[in-house]
Design a protein around this motif. Structure first.
Motif, PDB file in Angstrom:
ATOM      1  N   GLU A  27       0.829  -1.207   0.000  1.00 51.10           N
ATOM      2  CA  GLU A  27       0.000   0.000   0.000  1.00 51.10           C
ATOM      3  C   GLU A  27       0.866   1.261   0.000  1.00 51.10           C
ATOM      4  N   ASP A  86     -10.534  -2.608  -1.829  1.00 53.24           N
ATOM      5  CA  ASP A  86     -10.959  -1.214  -1.922  1.00 53.24           C
ATOM      6  C   ASP A  86     -11.929  -1.010  -3.074  1.00 53.24           C
ATOM      7  N   GLU A 216      -7.924   6.656  -1.819  1.00 55.46           N
ATOM      8  CA  GLU A 216      -7.753   7.307  -0.529  1.00 55.46           C
ATOM      9  C   GLU A 216      -7.316   6.253   0.479  1.00 55.46           C
ATOM     10  N   SER A 217      -6.344   6.597   1.305  1.00 56.48           N
ATOM     11  CA  SER A 217      -5.797   5.602   2.222  1.00 56.48           C
ATOM     12  C   SER A 217      -5.683   6.151   3.640  1.00 56.48           C
ATOM     13  N   THR A 218      -5.953   5.278   4.592  1.00 59.59           N
ATOM     14  CA  THR A 218      -5.761   5.618   6.009  1.00 59.59           C
ATOM     15  C   THR A 218      -4.561   4.851   6.571  1.00 59.59           C
ATOM     16  N   GLU A 221      -2.474   6.534   9.347  1.00 61.69           N
ATOM     17  CA  GLU A 221      -3.237   6.604  10.583  1.00 61.69           C
ATOM     18  C   GLU A 221      -3.297   5.235  11.254  1.00 61.69           C
ATOM     19  N   GLU A 222      -3.439   4.176  10.455  1.00 61.68           N
ATOM     20  CA  GLU A 222      -3.487   2.831  11.009  1.00 61.68           C
ATOM     21  C   GLU A 222      -2.139   2.445  11.619  1.00 61.68           C
ATOM     22  N   HIS A 224       0.016   4.526  12.885  1.00 55.71           N
ATOM     23  CA  HIS A 224       0.120   5.309  14.125  1.00 55.71           C
ATOM     24  C   HIS A 224      -0.672   4.652  15.252  1.00 55.71           C
ATOM     25  N   THR A 225      -1.885   4.192  14.942  1.00 57.86           N
ATOM     26  CA  THR A 225      -2.730   3.565  15.961  1.00 57.86           C
ATOM     27  C   THR A 225      -2.073   2.313  16.529  1.00 57.86           C
ATOM     28  N   ARG A 246      -5.927  -5.354   9.931  1.00 62.27           N
ATOM     29  CA  ARG A 246      -7.303  -4.938  10.206  1.00 62.27           C
ATOM     30  C   ARG A 246      -7.836  -5.615  11.479  1.00 62.27           C
TER      31      ARG A 246
END
Length: 260
Positions: A27, A86, A216-218, A221-222, A224-225, A246
């Motif tokens: 990704e 996606d 669009e990708s998160t 953020e993932e 970081h979490t 996930r």
């Protein structure tokens, strides 16, 4: 899985391919590839090299994915978006009749794919210059034309015909050559019709065959979490298969009360 066209090796079309297990590293390579100031055909090639486990039974390499015909590359990029989980079933378009926006549902992965015709990737056409031989355009041809200041159909035919003095070809000859190439080339659907629910007008909607590059990708953020929750390194998190990343995110959400 099979390509609609394939790579010609020793007189045989090799059509098998396999994507590797999707993970964060893949990704990230797609995200970073879209930011490079490179022609679109080269971006597509880099993504396919990163995403494929094998191509025609061989390790994926830049030259090999650029040897693929354009329809094969479009087919792979669409399948890759599905492989990454996606799929976007809803699309928005503005009606050219009433000017209102409306949504319509379309599963791009289920659109029909045209298989390559007999003789692919070559054609022979009788022209005013005699019989000429040609081949279906490839990713390498796309890249060569993208790097030129000006390019037209004759510039493309200069790369795809042999032997032929392209400058002397009549427009009728070019039309015959294009028709022959279209007949043997595989194809993916790039335009569909959608009916406006307001006024009933039918819209012709163009589908981006390389939309995988613009997802669009998160991902960050993932990362970081998970890094905050488990104190793992970025490398370790990116190496996680997509389905496991996930699962860990769902566990973090439950632990922090973000989901019921």
């Amino acid at each position: 899985m099979r390509l609609p066209g394939g790579l010609l090796r020793e007189g045989e079309l090799r059509r098998q391919f396999r994507f590797r297990e999707p993970d964060g590293a893949l990704e990230l390579s797609i995200l970073e590839g879209a930011r490079r100031r490179e022609p679109l055909p080269r971006q597509v090639s880099r993504v396919l090299v990163a995403a494929l486990e094998h191509l025609g039974g061989e390790p994926p390499e830049l030259a090999k994915v650029e040897e693929l015909c354009i329809a094969d590359r479009q087919f792979l990029m669409r399948r890759l978006r599905t492989w990454l989980g996606d799929e976007q079933p809803w699309h928005t378009v503005r009606c050219t009749g009433c000017q209102e926006r409306f949504d319509f549902e379309l599963n791009v992965a289920e659109l029909p794919v045209k298989e390559a015709g007999a003789g692919f990737p070559f054609v022979e056409v009788e022209t005013g210059q005699g019989r000429v031989r040609g081949r279906v355009p490839t990713g390498a041809d796309q890249l060569a034309l993208a790097e030129r200041v000006t390019a037209d159909v004759r510039a493309l035919l200069e790369r795809c015909l042999f032997p032929a003095d392209v400058a002397r070809l009549e427009e009728g000859d070019i039309a015959l050559i294009e028709e022959a190439l279209e007949a043997v080339s595989p194809g993916v659907v790039t335009r569909v019709g959608a009916t406006c629910p307001g006024c009933g007008a039918t819209q012709v909607v163009t589908l981006e065959p390389y939309s995988c590059l613009f997802m669009e990708s998160t991902l960050l953020e993932e990362v970081h979490t998970l890094a905050s929750a488990y104190h793992w390194s970025e490398r370790d998190i990116l190496a996680l298969p997509l389905h496991r990343r996930r699962q860990y995110l769902r566990l973090v959400e439950r632990a922090t009360g973000q989901v019921a």
